[in-house]
Motif scaffolding. Sequence first.
Motif, short mmCIF file in Angstrom:
data_model
loop_
_atom_site.label_atom_id
_atom_site.label_comp_id
_atom_site.label_asym_id
_atom_site.label_seq_id
_atom_site.Cartn_x
_atom_site.Cartn_y
_atom_site.Cartn_z
N SER A 96 0.83 -1.21 0.00
CA SER A 96 0.00 0.00 0.00
C SER A 96 0.87 1.26 0.00
O SER A 96 2.04 1.23 0.37
N HIS A 97 0.28 2.36 -0.42
CA HIS A 97 0.96 3.65 -0.36
C HIS A 97 -0.07 4.73 -0.02
O HIS A 97 -1.26 4.60 -0.30
N GLN A 98 0.42 5.78 0.61
CA GLN A 98 -0.46 6.88 1.00
C GLN A 98 -0.88 7.69 -0.22
O GLN A 98 -0.08 7.91 -1.13
N SER A 99 -2.13 8.12 -0.22
CA SER A 99 -2.64 8.92 -1.33
C SER A 99 -3.62 9.95 -0.80
O SER A 99 -4.24 9.75 0.26
N PHE A 101 -7.10 11.81 -1.43
CA PHE A 101 -8.36 11.67 -2.16
C PHE A 101 -9.13 12.99 -2.08
O PHE A 101 -9.20 13.62 -1.02
N LYS A 114 -6.61 11.90 3.40
CA LYS A 114 -5.36 11.17 3.16
C LYS A 114 -5.53 9.75 3.68
O LYS A 114 -5.88 9.54 4.84
N SER A 170 -8.04 10.75 -7.07
CA SER A 170 -6.72 10.68 -6.43
C SER A 170 -5.66 10.57 -7.52
O SER A 170 -5.81 9.76 -8.45
N GLY A 171 -4.61 11.39 -7.42
CA GLY A 171 -3.52 11.33 -8.39
C GLY A 171 -3.95 11.58 -9.81
O GLY A 171 -3.40 11.00 -10.75
N ASP A 468 3.86 15.88 -3.21
CA ASP A 468 2.71 15.59 -4.07
C ASP A 468 3.21 15.37 -5.51
O ASP A 468 4.26 15.87 -5.91
N ASP A 469 2.41 14.62 -6.30
CA ASP A 469 2.82 14.34 -7.69
C ASP A 469 3.11 15.62 -8.47
O ASP A 469 4.06 15.67 -9.27
N SER A 611 10.48 11.49 -4.09
CA SER A 611 9.25 11.38 -3.29
C SER A 611 9.30 12.25 -2.04
O SER A 611 8.25 12.59 -1.48
#
Length: 787
Positions: A96-99, A101, A114, A170-171, A468-469, A611
């Motif tokens: 899993s990874h944090q994202s 939403f 989050k 998300s993303g 953030d991306d 990251s």
Amino acid sequence: MRIAREFVQNFKRFKTAGILNVVGLSVAFAAFAVIVIQLSFQEGYDRFHKNADRIFRMELLFPMNLQYAAFGPTPIGGLLKDQSPLVDDYFIIANSHQSVFLKKKADGTTDKFKAPINSATASFADMLGINVLEGDARQALTEPDMLMLPQSFARTWFEDGSAVGKQISSGGKVYTVAAVYEDMPLNSIFKNTCYTRFVEQEEWGNWDGQIFVLAANSDRDALQQQVNNLKIETLDQIFEGLHKKEQMEQEGKSYLRVSPLTDIFYDNTVIYDTSDKGNRRNAAVMLAVGILIILIAGINFVNFSMSLAPTRMKSINTQKVLGATVMTLRLRLLGEAVVYTCVAFLLSLGILQLFSMSGLSGLFSMSLAPANHGLLLGGVAGLAVLLGIIAGIYPAFYVTSFEPAVVLKGSFVMTPKGIRLRNGLMAFQFVISIVLITCTLIMGNQYRFMQHYSLGYQTENIAWMILDDKIEKNQEALISEVTAIPGVLDYTFSDYVPGNDFVSSSGTELDGEAIQLDRIGVYKNFLDFFGMTLVKGDNFSASNLSGYQLIMNETAIQKQPVLDRYFGRNIPQDIVGNGQFIGVVNDIHYMSLRKPVAPLVLLCSAGQEYSYMFFKIAGGDVSQTIRQIRHVYEHLAPEGIFELHFLDDSLQQKYESEKRLMQVVSLMGGIAIVLALVGVYGLIIFNAQYRRKEIGIRKVNGATESQIMFLLNKSFFRLLFFSFIVACPVAWYAMSRWLEGFSYKTPIYWWIFLVAGVITLIIALFTISWQSWKAATENPVKALKTE
């Protein structure tokens, strides 16, 4: 009813002993219940799943070091289902990874959440028996851009009704909620996160999924045998190409190891395992402390019962004269002991409830409220009855075993057998106290050792944040705005935060030899920022970043000498980015101190995205600096959630399990020590009571109070010295075994044992001397009259 009535009468008659008995037992039962609840929580990891006894994880032999890894190539799942008759089904789950939403509201504003997001294949929910409350879990895990949410998330994110069919992004991707499932218990390696589909690929080089199979039965050996007989040509080729197949066969290892789902929590031998981990040694320590607490409480009960024997003897013999049989009297005394332990158990429930509402309950992993643990507490209640019977047998037989003539003479009280028993009980109490104090001191020493151990790089005044991306792709703008903040002294980037035990790793062949390297992508000033020292070669050069530049640690060269041949040259393999090996840096402890330093390569190239960003913050107005960094983040990533962490704090959090264990053992050990000294106090009362006449005669003949106190105390301190000799090797052995679980550990210093002995001596001195002083200062005439 008669037993209960006699219990009340005797409790009123002997209030001090009664109160100490009930309080000591109730605290012991409450402490033992807390430990049992915690251990039950740990032992119950993943046992609640529908098919728990038939689910196994396939752990693949990592070819570089021949250790089993939690992750493997995804084609293994389908191959096992097709070729192994015992495999009914399988699922694959990624890390899993944090994202962040985003949910659009009717008024045009946006809510941010989050949360972790994970991916799994279609059979995930069915195999585990996850309770899907609404929607279709299989749809969520097979169709693109679908989500399966836990009920806790759905209630928070979609307060206005059902979550199924609602959208959240998300993303840059818009997801549709296809299913909502009931939150699983916390004691599971599978977490209550968002789940989306995992896309299987015929790619043997990427080990990016954990593979679980559902077997036809729970026979692990049969499944392992069947897996061993499989012919997996691709793995054959990989191991033969790395010249590892012969070594693998010599060590008796197979490509795949079958590991029961219910064993994963306590298995610390698997590499690249991101699941929750327990420690059998820590569990054993907690269980041992719990058992000692119950033993001490039982011994104390015997101590106080024996100390009251002289006072109760005449009453017992009067009942004999009036016709009561010995068996009847013994059963009454035994029943009274059981009433004591049952009353204490009922009081322990109140103590447990209060404890569950206190801040100390945070030391444990689950709710301690008694209402949530009826079955376990029923077992503790049974233990209370059993303890009452066992602890009540000897006093009941002892008090009723003397003839009236012996009782009247009073000679029964100081028989050699009775003295040996009481001395043995006291020595046991002292040994427990010294061992527990020693263990607590050594655990505290290990925790402080890990806190202050030199990691080989700077950690103070360094903060970090997840990028953030959008910020990752806008690195130059971020640097421009951050460097304008007065409180930011320096900055750097990386794709890894020091202290994390899960780091990217790759392996390949170099000149016919298998090599494996942990790999971290870093910014050009990374070494200078963290104060790392080059052993040889050059630092990353901003003017020559047309390709990858590589810097390795000393361990990489020492364990894999083939790498040194390529110093100053390009290493062509993909493992290190096809870059130039330019330098060697001193070893740093980039993971926690539970892990030994491994071969590491730092990679740097122009245009690399990272990251994490790190800041070196001035010691002035830190809060103002953080506010300014937040402003920059929210300006560049308005849809992100700003979180800033200080590196030294996040490093300390890596040792929370050790800290919590130390605090739990200190708490429970403190309870055990207090209970032990209460028992010693009971024995002192017993001894002083029986020697009242002797003390009175000595005082009439001119003995001073100090001489009387010395007379009463010398045997106790002789016992304490003997107990110290016994306790030291016991504590040393226990802590030596416990410290074996650490790659880096504190020495066991001799002075710790001395400190533990002195602490016990001081506590015992006050406890014993107080009662001895009371006996020594009593009016001798009163003592002789009562005799």
